[in-house]
Scaffold this motif. Structure first.
Motif, short mmCIF file in Angstrom:
data_model
loop_
_atom_site.label_atom_id
_atom_site.label_comp_id
_atom_site.label_asym_id
_atom_site.label_seq_id
_atom_site.Cartn_x
_atom_site.Cartn_y
_atom_site.Cartn_z
N ILE A 54 -26.32 3.02 -4.55
CA ILE A 54 -25.12 2.35 -4.02
C ILE A 54 -24.17 3.37 -3.40
CG2 ILE A 54 -23.12 0.92 -4.64
CD1 ILE A 54 -25.90 -0.47 -4.68
N LYS A 55 -24.07 4.51 -4.07
CA LYS A 55 -23.16 5.53 -3.54
C LYS A 55 -23.57 5.94 -2.13
CE LYS A 55 -21.36 10.11 -4.82
NZ LYS A 55 -21.73 11.26 -5.66
N ASP A 56 -24.90 6.04 -1.91
CA ASP A 56 -25.36 6.40 -0.56
C ASP A 56 -24.76 5.46 0.48
OD1 ASP A 56 -26.83 8.45 -1.48
OD2 ASP A 56 -28.77 7.41 -1.46
N ARG A 57 -24.75 4.21 0.16
CA ARG A 57 -24.19 3.23 1.10
C ARG A 57 -22.69 3.42 1.26
NH1 ARG A 57 -25.94 -2.75 1.88
NH2 ARG A 57 -23.76 -2.87 2.48
N ILE A 58 -22.02 3.67 0.14
CA ILE A 58 -20.57 3.81 0.19
C ILE A 58 -20.18 5.03 1.03
CG2 ILE A 58 -18.53 4.32 -1.21
CD1 ILE A 58 -19.81 2.68 -3.47
N VAL A 59 -20.96 6.10 0.86
CA VAL A 59 -20.59 7.35 1.53
C VAL A 59 -20.52 7.18 3.05
CG1 VAL A 59 -21.45 9.66 2.08
CG2 VAL A 59 -21.26 8.93 -0.30
N GLU A 60 -21.43 6.38 3.60
CA GLU A 60 -21.38 6.14 5.06
C GLU A 60 -20.03 5.54 5.46
OE1 GLU A 60 -24.63 3.91 6.82
OE2 GLU A 60 -25.94 4.74 5.24
N ASN A 61 -19.64 4.50 4.74
CA ASN A 61 -18.35 3.86 5.05
C ASN A 61 -17.17 4.80 4.80
OD1 ASN A 61 -19.78 1.57 5.63
ND2 ASN A 61 -19.24 0.49 3.73
N TRP A 62 -17.34 5.60 3.78
CA TRP A 62 -16.28 6.55 3.41
C TRP A 62 -16.04 7.51 4.58
CZ3 TRP A 62 -16.81 9.48 -1.98
CH2 TRP A 62 -15.53 9.79 -2.47
N MET A 63 -17.11 8.02 5.12
CA MET A 63 -16.98 8.96 6.23
C MET A 63 -16.39 8.27 7.46
SD MET A 63 -20.49 11.09 5.62
CE MET A 63 -20.33 12.27 6.94
N GLU A 64 -16.86 7.06 7.73
CA GLU A 64 -16.32 6.31 8.87
C GLU A 64 -14.81 6.10 8.72
OE1 GLU A 64 -17.40 5.11 11.74
OE2 GLU A 64 -19.34 6.08 11.43
N THR A 65 -14.42 5.70 7.50
CA THR A 65 -13.00 5.44 7.26
C THR A 65 -12.18 6.70 7.47
OG1 THR A 65 -13.60 3.79 5.58
CG2 THR A 65 -11.33 4.57 5.58
N GLN A 66 -12.65 7.79 6.88
CA GLN A 66 -11.86 9.01 6.97
C GLN A 66 -11.82 9.51 8.42
OE1 GLN A 66 -9.98 9.72 4.29
NE2 GLN A 66 -11.04 7.99 3.33
N LYS A 67 -12.90 9.27 9.15
CA LYS A 67 -12.91 9.64 10.58
C LYS A 67 -11.85 8.82 11.33
CE LYS A 67 -17.30 9.86 11.93
NZ LYS A 67 -18.37 9.29 12.74
N ALA A 68 -11.81 7.54 11.00
CA ALA A 68 -10.83 6.67 11.67
C ALA A 68 -9.40 7.12 11.35
CB ALA A 68 -11.04 5.22 11.22
#
Ligand code: BZD
Length: 834
Positions: A54-68
């Protein structure tokens, strides 16, 4: 409301959950982590493997959010808190990823039960009670609403102790929550900071004629952050909870140290080892421990340094810091942030006092969570100045200037005694540093946590400050996240609500009011009661497994779960149980609706009367539960180790929600809201947010009793209450109190409960008697309880009231609270990932 910013170039696709991929990654994780296949792995290993998937999935969104965030550069709130009572992460993350049901199915196909896997996760219990849990709900709402936020706190090695009940007594067992590793956290050594303690401050003048202050001879600790993802509901946003661990600084070379260096190195290492070792288990009580102040400065200094550095990575003008950053101080515990920010701005960025003050006072805002005098933080100057010499100088100067302001404002005002004002309002007075005063003087906002609480702050406790700075004061009634406390905790009711009114309530709780039209519907009433019954069966099973007590799910589940504190009056509840038991014994023919009284509460380790109350509850349980003469009509259960995870099971199963604090003492309460959301009826005083709950649901759908806040305050200010009068005139009360000291509940040791008896009657004249008006409110409580019983007998009408409670709970979502903080205090912009 401010505009929404749409960031992120690539639209984030609503990712279809790929079941097969997920199953493969769980199997892969078990293999690589443990060199096992699924059949060989134990439950804990499977929990880890699932969480990493599950963390693998979260990390993608985490990076996108922080990029935004990086790209849009929005203003951020830093929610500074000594406590984040997060509970378990796995189930909540699945809920917020909208992946709970598909993951449960995928696991089932692997022969695994998601519920059992969730039970493998230890609670992240980095908090005591309401204040810490509020912080956790706020993070959930911030991410769900799309607001850029950091939670800043401490990564305690040991969280809130585990409570075991042995022979009826509370025993504290260390909570080694990191024992098996934490799959969701991420260590971020690249953001480590140095925090300095002790030593002395030297001053010299630099080439520009400026005074330069340098801390020397100090000890230092390295603060290393661990990041936790905070997943927003269904929006791709992942914010960060950053909690700091302590490590020793590598400071000396083994071949070159002399004795002094060695000594210092050992001390520094001990400091690092001790500082984040354990959460102080006191709520609403100030103990004045040196290590506690070290903890406060430790995480604040690291967080403030990081906030300033992060800002300066993108901007060149520090003067506009407050346009991009705001600090919300969760009670006074993080208040050193004010002086720390001043220090960084003046000593590291060479701003003048005036420049630094302008920035600081536009950055910091303070939330008050209590009016209990014993909870107010007042640090002895000796300790404070020894530990934080530079910070103390700054506090001193803030105080000096504030006193000038008081003099200026009031010197020529007729009827005002300026010295008296100074005595009451100074930040430093009587050898102490008063943290609340500093927070108010330097904050641009001061808020209470329920309407009544804020009014009491303005008119009583903080009256002088309100008169001086009326524009700073505001109310933010607390809230809770419906995602954890309904969608995850009570899937049966959540599905039922969705079936009737759609699922908008998940992100827009006021929509749940559409349920109102079903309150009178017989079919809906039956369905509701049936769901409640199933949840009671689930709790009964938990109680049987954990307490070995059998309870009847057809009885009324009457629940009081919260920290144990005299002002919360668990004692009133159990005294009333003793009274009912007496009634049943004397009148066996009494038509009595079976009732299960359920308690759950941790007491601070050093709080004698609180711990004795736990023993009393368990002793009463022993006697009552085992008395065949009453035919099981009363059962008393003390649920061991009340925590966020078992709370989720408990709220879902409650019929009656006990919110019986002495009016004026409970700032808000949030358990009251969780019960309401799950369709329990409130039995309570007009205190904290109960007032607003009753306002929403109507007094006819709750049971209100007892003194009002104003009546309590009047007694406190003018006297006039003598519990002995009640003792002498009310036979029922007298009988119950005598049973505290005649061995009824402690045959081998009749004196056992005398301290409780004394606290009510002041027989030794050592302290005030019945400070919390238990005897005064006893009768009206007993009457309210009678009404509860009568109401429950009318099942249709009860169901109607319960449904209305659910339907009227819309106000109490933390999404609403956060939106008000955003609109009225922080002024943030939403970030939307397309
Ligand atoms: O904060 C609680 C109040 O008692 C509740 O009324 C209120 O609802 C919640 C949230 O606003 N306060 C605490 O929980 N306080 C503590 O836990 C605490 C911890 C350490 C030191 C002092 C207080």
């Amino acid at each position: 409301m401010k505009k929404s910013v749409v960031a992120s170039e690539k639209p984030v696709k609503a990712k279809e959950f790929d079941k097969e991929l997920f199953k493969r990654s769980v199997e892969y994780n078990v293999r690589t982590l443990y060199r096992k296949n699924l059949e060989e792995a134990d439950a804990q290993q499977i929990f880890q493997a699932v969480s990493y998937a599950i963390k693998d999935r979260i990390v993608e969104n985490w990076m996108e959010t922080q990029k935004a965030y990086e790209k849009e550069d929005p203003k951020m709130v830093y929610y500074m808190s000594m406590e984040f009572l997060m509970g378990r992460a796995l189930g909540n993350n699945l809920i917020n990823l909208k992946a709970y049901k598909p993951v449960a199915e995928a696991l089932e196909e692997l022969g695994l039960d998601l519920n059992l896997i969730e039970d493998q996760e230890p609670d992240a219990a980095l908090g005591n009670g309401g204040l810490g849990r509020l912080a956790a709900c706020f993070l959930d709402s911030l991410a769900t609403l799309g607001y850029p936020a950091y939670g800043c706190g401490i990564r305690y090695r040991y969280g809130m102790f585990k409570q075991e009940i042995r022979d009826g007594y509370q025993v504290e067992v260390p909570d080694n929550w990191l024992m098996n590793g934490n799959p969701f956290e991420l260590r971020r050594p690249e953001y480590a900071k140095i925090v300095k303690f002790g030593g002395y401050v030297s001053v010299h003048t630099d080439e520009n004629g400026r005074n330069v202050f340098t801390q020397e001879g100090y000890q230092s600790v390295k603060a290393v952050p661990f990041d936790f993802p905070i997943v927003g509901y269904g929006n791709g946003i992942v914010n960060t909870l950053r909690i700091w661990d302590a490590e020793p600084v590598e400071c000396f070379q083994l071949d070159s140290f002399d004795k002094g260096d060695y000594q210092k190195a050992v001390e520094q290492e001990n400091l690092a080892r001790n500082i984040v070792e354990v959460l102080y288990p006191n709520d609403n009580h100030y103990a004045g421990k040196e290590l506690r102040l070290k903890q406060q400065y430790f995480f604040i200094s690291a967080s403030v340094q990081e906030a300033v550095e992060k800002y300066m990575r993108k901007h060149d003008d520090i003067h506009k810091f407050y346009e991009k950053v705001t600090f919300q101080l969760n009670d006074t515990h993080p208040t050193v942030a004010i002086a720390e920010l001043m220090r960084v701005l003046m000593d590291d960025y060479y701003l003048t006092w005036e420049e630094a003050w302008e920035i600081t006072t536009k950055t910091c805002a303070y939330t008050n969570h209590t009016i209990m005098a014993e909870a107010l933080e007042k640090w002895p100057i000796e300790l404070f100045s020894r530990l934080l010499p530079r910070i103390y100088q700054i506090v001193e100067e803030i105080n000096r200037r504030f006193i000038l302001d008081i003099q200026q404002k009031y010197s020529n005002v007729p009827g005002v005694d300026v010295q008296e004002k100074i005595r009451k309002m100074a930040i430093i007075y009587d050898g102490q540093v008063k943290m609340a005063h500093m927070a108010i003087v330097a904050g641009y906002s001061v808020n209470g946590v329920a309407r009544l609480h804020t009014e009491i702050l303005k008119t009583q406790e903080l009256k002088d400050f309100y008169e001086m700075f009326p524009e700073r004061f505001n109310n933010k009634t607390n809230g809770i996240t419906q995602r954890r406390f309904l969608l995850h905790a009570n899937p049966l009711l959540a599905d039922w609500v969705t079936a009737h009114v759609g699922d908008d309530w998940i992100t827009d709780l006021p929509q749940i009011s559409r349920l109102k039209v079903y309150a009178d519907d017989k079919k809906a009433q039956q369905e509701f009661m049936n769901i409640k019954y199933q949840n009671k069966v689930r709790l009964a099973k938990y109680i049987l497994e954990h307490n070995g007590i059998e309870v009847d799910p057809r009885s009324i589940f009457d629940v009081q779960v919260k920290r144990l504190h005299e002002y919360k009056r668990q004692l009133l509840n159990i005294l009333h149980v003793m009274y009912l038991y007496n009634e049943l014994k004397e009148h066996p023919e009494l038509d009595f609706y079976p009732r299960t009284f359920i308690f759950g509460a941790k007491a601070a380790a050093g709080y004698r009367n609180a711990k004795l109350t736990i023993k009393l509850i368990n002793s009463v349980a022993d006697v009552v539960n085992n008395d065949p003469a009453i035919n099981g009509k009363i059962k008393v259960v003390f649920i061991e180790n009340y925590n966020v995870s078992n709370a989720e099971i408990i709220f879902a199963a409650a019929d009656v929600s006990e919110q019986i604090s002495t009016a004026s003492k409970e700032a808000s309460g949030t358990g009251n809201m969780k019960f309401m959301l799950n369709g329990a009826l409130t039995l309570g005083t007009m205190d904290g947010a109960n007032v607003e709950i009753v306002e929403e649901v109507g007094e006819e759908n709750a049971f209100i009793f007892g003194l009002s806040a104003q009546e309590v305050i009047n007694y406190e200010n003018h006297g006039g209450y003598d519990p002995m009068e009640i003792f002498n005139n009310d036979q029922d009360v007298r009988k119950v109190l005598m049973q505290l000291i005649n061995g009824t509940y402690a045959p081998g040791d009749p004196e056992l409960f005398r301290p409780l008896y004394n606290s009510l009657l002041n027989t030794q004249c050592t302290a005030k008697a019945d400070t919390y008006f238990i005897l005064k409110d006893f009768k009206s409580y007993a009457e309210a309880q009678k009404k509860v019983e009568a109401a429950y007998r009318d099942e249709d009408n009860w169901a109607k009231s319960a449904i209305l409670n659910v339907a009227c709970s819309g106000k109490f979502t933390s999404d609403r609270t956060i939106q008000q903080y955003v609109d009225e205090i922080w002024h943030l912009d939403k970030v939307v990932l397309k």
